[in-house]
Motif scaffolding. Structure first.
Motif, mmCIF file in Angstrom:
data_model
loop_
_atom_site.group_PDB
_atom_site.id
_atom_site.type_symbol
_atom_site.label_atom_id
_atom_site.label_comp_id
_atom_site.label_asym_id
_atom_site.label_seq_id
_atom_site.Cartn_x
_atom_site.Cartn_y
_atom_site.Cartn_z
ATOM 1 N N ILE A 101 5.848 -6.318 11.121
ATOM 2 C CA ILE A 101 4.645 -5.530 10.810
ATOM 3 C C ILE A 101 5.036 -4.158 10.266
ATOM 4 O O ILE A 101 4.475 -3.688 9.263
ATOM 5 C CB ILE A 101 3.735 -5.403 12.048
ATOM 6 N N MET A 102 6.005 -3.517 10.910
ATOM 7 C CA MET A 102 6.425 -2.187 10.459
ATOM 8 C C MET A 102 7.090 -2.266 9.073
ATOM 9 O O MET A 102 6.854 -1.402 8.222
ATOM 10 C CB MET A 102 7.388 -1.564 11.471
ATOM 11 N N ALA A 103 7.897 -3.286 8.836
ATOM 12 C CA ALA A 103 8.541 -3.440 7.529
ATOM 13 C C ALA A 103 7.492 -3.671 6.441
ATOM 14 O O ALA A 103 7.560 -3.079 5.363
ATOM 15 C CB ALA A 103 9.545 -4.596 7.568
ATOM 16 N N PHE A 104 6.518 -4.542 6.728
ATOM 17 C CA PHE A 104 5.465 -4.802 5.754
ATOM 18 C C PHE A 104 4.675 -3.525 5.473
ATOM 19 O O PHE A 104 4.390 -3.192 4.316
ATOM 20 C CB PHE A 104 4.514 -5.893 6.246
ATOM 21 N N THR A 105 4.312 -2.800 6.520
ATOM 22 C CA THR A 105 3.545 -1.560 6.349
ATOM 23 C C THR A 105 4.324 -0.547 5.517
ATOM 24 O O THR A 105 3.787 0.070 4.592
ATOM 25 C CB THR A 105 3.168 -0.957 7.715
ATOM 26 N N GLY A 106 5.611 -0.375 5.847
ATOM 27 C CA GLY A 106 6.424 0.609 5.127
ATOM 28 C C GLY A 106 6.672 0.239 3.685
ATOM 29 O O GLY A 106 6.448 1.037 2.771
ATOM 30 N N TRP A 107 7.140 -0.989 3.465
ATOM 31 C CA TRP A 107 7.520 -1.402 2.122
ATOM 32 C C TRP A 107 6.354 -1.972 1.305
ATOM 33 O O TRP A 107 6.311 -1.794 0.086
ATOM 34 C CB TRP A 107 8.647 -2.433 2.176
ATOM 35 N N GLY A 108 5.436 -2.636 1.954
ATOM 36 C CA GLY A 108 4.351 -3.289 1.219
ATOM 37 C C GLY A 108 3.132 -2.423 1.010
ATOM 38 O O GLY A 108 2.343 -2.658 0.106
ATOM 39 N N VAL A 109 2.923 -1.401 1.845
ATOM 40 C CA VAL A 109 1.733 -0.555 1.742
ATOM 41 C C VAL A 109 2.108 0.881 1.400
ATOM 42 O O VAL A 109 1.671 1.432 0.378
ATOM 43 C CB VAL A 109 0.912 -0.605 3.057
ATOM 44 N N LEU A 110 2.907 1.519 2.242
ATOM 45 C CA LEU A 110 3.186 2.947 2.062
ATOM 46 C C LEU A 110 4.058 3.259 0.845
ATOM 47 O O LEU A 110 3.813 4.250 0.147
ATOM 48 C CB LEU A 110 3.813 3.514 3.330
ATOM 49 N N THR A 111 5.062 2.424 0.580
ATOM 50 C CA THR A 111 5.916 2.680 -0.581
ATOM 51 C C THR A 111 5.131 2.597 -1.888
ATOM 52 O O THR A 111 5.252 3.505 -2.737
ATOM 53 C CB THR A 111 7.136 1.717 -0.579
ATOM 54 N N PRO A 112 4.306 1.558 -2.112
ATOM 55 C CA PRO A 112 3.507 1.541 -3.351
ATOM 56 C C PRO A 112 2.564 2.739 -3.453
ATOM 57 O O PRO A 112 2.346 3.280 -4.541
ATOM 58 C CB PRO A 112 2.728 0.229 -3.264
ATOM 59 N N ILE A 113 1.979 3.175 -2.332
ATOM 60 C CA ILE A 113 1.096 4.359 -2.355
ATOM 61 C C ILE A 113 1.890 5.589 -2.765
ATOM 62 O O ILE A 113 1.426 6.408 -3.584
ATOM 63 C CB ILE A 113 0.407 4.549 -0.993
ATOM 64 N N ALA A 114 3.097 5.746 -2.210
ATOM 65 C CA ALA A 114 3.925 6.896 -2.554
ATOM 66 C C ALA A 114 4.297 6.885 -4.035
ATOM 67 O O ALA A 114 4.273 7.922 -4.711
ATOM 68 C CB ALA A 114 5.180 6.919 -1.688
ATOM 69 N N ILE A 115 4.653 5.716 -4.558
ATOM 70 C CA ILE A 115 5.023 5.609 -5.971
ATOM 71 C C ILE A 115 3.814 5.905 -6.850
ATOM 72 O O ILE A 115 3.902 6.667 -7.828
ATOM 73 C CB ILE A 115 5.603 4.209 -6.281
ATOM 74 N N ALA A 116 2.662 5.350 -6.514
ATOM 75 C CA ALA A 116 1.447 5.576 -7.300
ATOM 76 C C ALA A 116 1.049 7.050 -7.272
ATOM 77 O O ALA A 116 0.634 7.613 -8.296
ATOM 78 C CB ALA A 116 0.311 4.707 -6.793
ATOM 79 N N SER A 117 1.176 7.698 -6.120
ATOM 80 C CA SER A 117 0.769 9.100 -6.038
ATOM 81 C C SER A 117 1.734 10.021 -6.768
ATOM 82 O O SER A 117 1.360 11.118 -7.172
ATOM 83 C CB SER A 117 0.637 9.527 -4.565
ATOM 84 N N SER A 118 2.973 9.597 -6.973
ATOM 85 C CA SER A 118 3.919 10.436 -7.701
ATOM 86 C C SER A 118 3.637 10.459 -9.194
ATOM 87 O O SER A 118 4.112 11.332 -9.906
ATOM 88 C CB SER A 118 5.357 9.971 -7.445
ATOM 89 N N TRP A 119 2.872 9.501 -9.703
ATOM 90 C CA TRP A 119 2.537 9.467 -11.105
ATOM 91 C C TRP A 119 1.420 10.450 -11.443
ATOM 92 O O TRP A 119 1.210 10.797 -12.583
ATOM 93 C CB TRP A 119 2.082 8.068 -11.518
ATOM 94 N N CYS A 120 0.688 10.891 -10.442
ATOM 95 C CA CYS A 120 -0.454 11.789 -10.699
ATOM 96 C C CYS A 120 -0.030 13.215 -10.858
ATOM 97 O O CYS A 120 0.841 13.732 -10.352
ATOM 98 C CB CYS A 120 -1.469 11.678 -9.579
#
Length: 120
Positions: A101-120
């Motif tokens: 669960i923690m791996a999925f949350t970190g890599w599957g949810v939070l990492t894409p959010i971090a990458i998407a927010s860095s483009w703004c």
């Protein structure tokens, strides 16, 4: 990897006992041997372990790892020997589920959010 030929085997006094869901392997091994990593009789040592799903020699799957064990020296009849006691606890199902669960949350949810927010 297979079993060593008897003339190459350096483990002595080997016993395996099973009771109440526990397996205890006891053996004697020299602390220093040619072509082997020395075992520290007075401090920490790293040991590899693996557990299979049956009592036959075969592949262990993902149930393997490293354990740090500290040996103690005692003197018996003028010779030093190492005594090792330790228990290796395998992770239970809840720990594996939490890890997933923690791996999925970190890599599957939070990492894409971090990458998407860095483009703004």
């Amino acid at each position: 990897i297979g079993l060593l030929a008897e003339n190459q085997q350096t483990l002595r006094d080997v016993t395996v006992e099973q009771a109440d869901g526990e397996t205890v392997l006891t053996f004697t091994k020299r602390l220093r041997e040619a072509d082997e990593i020395d075992i520290n009789p007075d401090g920490p040592n790293t040991f590899l372990w693996a557990v299979g799903s049956s009592n036959t020699f075969g592949y262990h799957g993902s149930t393997r790892g490293l354990s740090q064990l500290t040996l103690q020296t005692c003197v018996d009849g003028g010779s030093a020997m190492g005594i090792m006691e330790g228990t290796i606890a395998l992770p239970d199902e809840r720990e594996w589920r939490s890890h997933g669960i923690m791996a999925f949350t970190g890599w599957g949810v939070l990492t894409p959010i971090a990458i998407a927010s860095s483009w703004c």
